[in-house]
Scaffold this active site. Structure first.
Site, short mmCIF file in Angstrom:
data_model
loop_
_atom_site.label_atom_id
_atom_site.label_comp_id
_atom_site.label_asym_id
_atom_site.label_seq_id
_atom_site.Cartn_x
_atom_site.Cartn_y
_atom_site.Cartn_z
N ARG A 298 0.82 -1.21 0.00
CA ARG A 298 0.00 0.00 0.00
C ARG A 298 0.85 1.26 0.00
O ARG A 298 0.54 2.23 -0.69
CB ARG A 298 -0.96 -0.03 1.19
CG ARG A 298 -2.09 -1.01 0.95
CD ARG A 298 -2.96 -1.28 2.16
NE ARG A 298 -4.00 -2.24 1.75
CZ ARG A 298 -5.01 -2.64 2.52
NH1 ARG A 298 -5.13 -2.18 3.75
NH2 ARG A 298 -5.90 -3.49 2.05
N TYR A 442 -6.12 -1.29 -6.81
CA TYR A 442 -5.48 -2.51 -6.27
C TYR A 442 -4.85 -2.33 -4.90
O TYR A 442 -4.73 -1.23 -4.42
CB TYR A 442 -4.55 -3.19 -7.28
CG TYR A 442 -3.34 -2.49 -7.85
CD1 TYR A 442 -2.81 -1.35 -7.31
CD2 TYR A 442 -2.71 -3.05 -8.97
CE1 TYR A 442 -1.68 -0.78 -7.86
CE2 TYR A 442 -1.59 -2.48 -9.53
CZ TYR A 442 -1.07 -1.35 -8.97
OH TYR A 442 0.04 -0.79 -9.51
N GLU A 443 -4.53 -3.43 -4.27
CA GLU A 443 -4.08 -3.46 -2.86
C GLU A 443 -5.13 -2.85 -1.93
O GLU A 443 -4.79 -2.20 -0.95
CB GLU A 443 -2.74 -2.72 -2.69
CG GLU A 443 -1.63 -3.16 -3.61
CD GLU A 443 -1.35 -4.65 -3.54
OE1 GLU A 443 -1.75 -5.30 -2.58
OE2 GLU A 443 -0.73 -5.15 -4.49
N GLY A 444 -6.38 -3.09 -2.22
CA GLY A 444 -7.47 -2.53 -1.41
C GLY A 444 -7.94 -1.23 -2.03
O GLY A 444 -7.19 -0.27 -2.09
#
Lengths: 596, 596
Positions: A298, A442-444
């Site tokens: 993140r 992406y990555e949450g």
């Protein structure tokens, strides 16, 4: 084709003048020998690699994309990508911040983060290959057994092998608790893993002889939901006990996604058909283990958008100085030319300065945060470690969401500076916009980040970590309260600080009555807190710039002008955000689902 | 693949309930026989054509793009495009709002505009072929000689030929005064035209036997700058006096642009090498003549983003109802399923409702404005004509810039609703975003629109037109001032009205001291006025919905909910915009050009 100049001067300002990182890092036993010259030299060399080797492959990589051979399941990356990676490995770059116990150079994460900003500016799609690999390294370093570490970490450190993270499945991304990939225990202690993964970045490529997949899957006895997920190492080629490469494992790239951007990266559908893996960490605790990787990722995603914002800004400035179009409303600025350079038009400046301020703000926030990562990882003082961990946890979702949303705005502005040419591939600006778009997902997703910030990091501990961070801001305001020259920065900073306190309390109260109020306010709330951090760091930067004004160094004049622009034109976004956050849940829920 | 359902119910609401267009149009001699059934039937049939014939070609058109044969200079459009155009011609659609004197159906522009919204939702790239053609028709209709009209208008009306507008050159787009293409008078009264044009939409394609290019060029005796530009008809194939096709003219497609989006449209570099043309209108007055086309085109561009916003919204709603991911924070909403449909998550609703409100607001603003176009064109009352022209001129830049900026925000939100799938081509969402991006640039960048609004349409006549529009709003507020149920709409409307008045005066004063203040505030100012128009129309829509609430028709409940959402969550953007507009020029100009 766009060009890239590593912003070394601003990096040095942030590292040495603003955050004095050398003194901070020297307090950590592992980094007691660090010095500014080493850091600067690494970044200078790294910058050359980025601008000379990686950047020239960005546009062509986007045009060519990756090709899957459906017979061999091998993926061919764009021309020059593989050779650039060989240079990267030969230069020792993968090892920069890796553990010396496994062949790493042991430099601080802070240095690696700045190096990655440059890689991302130069070529986000290429950088995702080593970037994912580094994430896999960190996850195994934290959770692998000694045997696993000995087998995999040295090769990941040199870059001879790369890594991936295999999480998403067609029916679940955010909600990994629903994943279906199965792991069946074998008599020899290994597992046979079967399932279908999608969106696997760098899942298959032609850079290296082996790819180390970290795969989430479910054991036969797994509880339902997110508490029943385990983590496995599934190498592309099995690895013998002596580290040599064994036979091909049953994990294959079964398709490449056709994406809006990052065409140079292979985003793979991966099929596991009884692929052999070994368990990492405890059974059913795979998600926690993977979160080591996700949190680092993140920060990395925020850094991607910082990189894109910087390179888009640089090129838009060049174009704006060069392109002649119309006269300034206040009269000709370049009377010897047929029209004025468009940089004289106020709205062009506004677009450029927005990108510049977002880049400089992001660079400060990133540096401050990754310094906490170094402290959290390397400190031998338990209190310092805990404080750093808490602050890192607080700031990570802000970095991910605020910087990537800003990157989308900034790259789009920079495209707009080019007019119609911005829409044309050859100029490279539209690629930056397309590449920047994935970073919000992406990555949450950025919504998930905002729920993480407001729900978990702020409200769950009654705002304790946020208050601690706020105390630092309050101390700075107190210190500068009598400095007349600083009033233009300190007063709005104090104001937004008060508003954050009040807003946090209000949402906290509302959330008691209905937890969905958190979901209604979270995205606006995250941006407000993001602005609080930018306002704080720009005020601190302005203090230094004011003190150096007499030196005549134009760098400080530019820094002051950017800070003033930020306070005048960007911070006021909070006026809207606070209103919409306060408007709450009702306007979102009034419409029945059927009426949409 | 995305689907599209023509929003006929909302169109009927806007046409018949909100603006009562039939009564308004009947006052115009040319439209005294118009009735609601005709309008509704045309839109229903048109909607079928859009959703069944054009929409299915959108995604494939994006993948395939156009191909130039460099030997023949012919362009091949994506599969199915040409056949769809043949159906379009056979259905008589090009003639919808054309002059019956040249074979047109003579329907109001209002009807054509609604039909075009649906075409744009279905396939913006395809729609640009007939769209540009219609612009050329209007320009020739207004400025051509009788001979020119007789020769060209019937074929443009049937759609047997198409048209283009050839303005931009590599070194000038916004600043057409710098253009270099030359026109040399010939003994026979024609001109030989030589030069290089870029970004020519639908410049070459395989739909029709002839293409009518309207080309801006400079006569030998032309004054410098924008007052020395003339307009010419340059057909791809020369046209004999009897209307039959003659020999190939020396205007060729010399390259296709590689663009971020609208891949299905051929964006051409056009080379003129002594191409034969005839003058349209007066020498050196070409830019004024072309502005007929440009103003219509600007409404058309706003309509493109309305179409994209609508179709992106529809698909994101379908996905959000279908996709299961996580539980609502307030507890399960679909306990029988493994997770809740994401439409239950507040931020997903916020993204969806933003797109919905932007689409409905844009539809109202478009309808209101194009009704002024009908009045300006068809009224036999000079005062009504002038008022309509002035209001049309005022609202056109708002439609172009506000709706296209909103379209960018909305399509991006709709992509985000899909999570990672939104980034994948096959779902179609990322194409909507890419297509939407050009609308902020072409036909005058959105910065140019904002300068046109603030500098020319508002400040140059001391805000007289804006005041007239404001008076309508004030009357509505006055009427509803005692209606308790309307307070939630009327009070914020009155507030933003007051703020626009104050802001306009402030900027006007500042502009006396420094005209660049206009450039510093214009973009923010345009969005504030855009919100004023949306707030006005949503308040009027809410009034109707409140009156119909007892009917139990869910359409009105949804309309009310959308209006409330707009006032609670979107209108507050003005809080920021007013602050940043007021912050003025200084923060933009403080940094020396060299320091960027």
């Amino acid at each position: 084709m766009p060009t890239y100049n590593p912003p070394l001067r601003d990096m040095q300002f942030v590292l040495h003048e603003l955050f004095n990182v050398v003194d901070e890092l020297k307090m950590l036993p592992a980094h007691q020998d660090i010095d500014a010259d080493t850091i600067n030299a690494v970044l200078e060399e790294g910058g050359k690699f980025c601008s000379q080797v990686i950047a020239p492959l960005n546009l062509s990589g986007d045009s060519e994309g990756c090709q899957l051979n459906r017979d061999t399941h091998e993926v061919q990356t764009p021309k020059g990508f593989k050779e650039a990676y060989q240079q990267y490995v030969e230069g020792g770059w993968p090892a920069l911040s890796c553990d010396p116990a496994y062949g790493g150079q042991g430099l601080p994460f802070t240095v690696n983060q700045f190096f990655y900003e440059m890689l991302n500016s130069a070529n986000q799609a290429w950088t995702m290959y080593p970037g994912l690999s580094h994430g896999a390294y960190e996850c195994l370093h934290a959770h692998g057994t000694d045997d696993q570490k000995k087998l995999y970490l040295p090769k990941l450190t040199t870059g001879e092998w790369t890594g991936t993270m295999c999480l998403t499945e067609p029916h679940c991304g955010t909600d990994l608790g629903m994943l279906r990939t199965k792991a069946e225990p074998q008599a020899d202690g290994s597992y046979k893993i079967t399932g279908q993964k999608i969106f696997i970045s760098a899942g298959e490529h032609d850079f290296v002889e082996n790819i180390v997949h970290l795969v989430l899957a479910r054991l036969p006895d797994a509880p339902q939901g997110s508490k029943g997920i385990s983590l496995f190492i599934v190498p592309k080629f099995k690895v013998n006990a002596d580290g040599s490469i064994g036979e091909r494992n049953a994990i294959f790239c079964s398709g490449l996604e056709h994406k809006m951007g990052i065409h140079g990266n292979s985003t793979c559908q991966m099929t596991l058909d009884g692929a052999v893996g070994t368990l990492v960490g405890q059974p059913h605790k795979g998600l926690q283990a993977m979160f080591v990787m996700m949190n680092a990722a993140r920060l990395g995603v925020g850094n991607q958008s910082l990189g894109l914002t910087e390179v888009a800004y640089q090129n838009a400035v060049t174009y704006a100085k060069d392109r002649l179009q119309m006269r300034a409303l206040s009269g000709p600025k370049a009377p010897d030319k047929p029209a004025d350079p468009i940089i004289h038009h106020p709205d062009v400046r506004k677009m450029l300065l927005t990108a510049r301020a977002f880049a400089e703000g992001a660079r400060m926030l990133q540096a401050y945060t990754v310094l906490q990562l170094d402290k959290a990882f390397y400190s031998d003082d338990e209190d310092e470690k805990k404080d750093a961990e808490a602050e890192l946890a607080l700031l990570t979702p802000i970095i991910k969401a605020f910087i990537t949303d800003n990157g989308w705005i900034a790259t789009s502005h920079c495209l707009q500076v080019y007019g119609g040419h911005g829409y044309i591939h050859e100029w490279g600006m539209e690629q930056f916009v397309r590449d920047a778009r994935i970073n919000m997902i992406y990555e949450g997703t950025n919504t998930v980040q905002s729920l993480d910030l407001l729900g978990r990091k702020v409200l769950q501990n009654n705002g304790a970590t946020l208050k601690k961070f706020g105390k630092k801001i309050a101390e700075f305001i107190e210190e500068e309260g009598t400095n007349e020259a600083m009033q233009e920065f300190v007063n709005p900073l104090a104001d937004i600080g008060d508003k954050v306190t009040k807003l946090t309390q209000e949402i906290g109260m509302k959330a008691f009555a209905n937890p969905d109020e958190v979901g209604a306010a979270a995205v606006d709330y995250l941006r407000v807190v993001g602005h609080l951090t930018f306002a704080y760091f720009f005020a601190r930067a302005a203090k230094i710039a004011l003190a150096q004004e007499a030196s005549g160094d134009p760098f400080y004049r530019a820094k002051l002008a950017t800070a003033r622009f930020y306070f005048a034109k960007l911070l006021p976004e909070t006026a809207t955000l606070i209103r919409t956050a306060r408007a709450g849940l009702k306007p979102l829920m009034e419409m029945d689902e059927a009426l949409f």
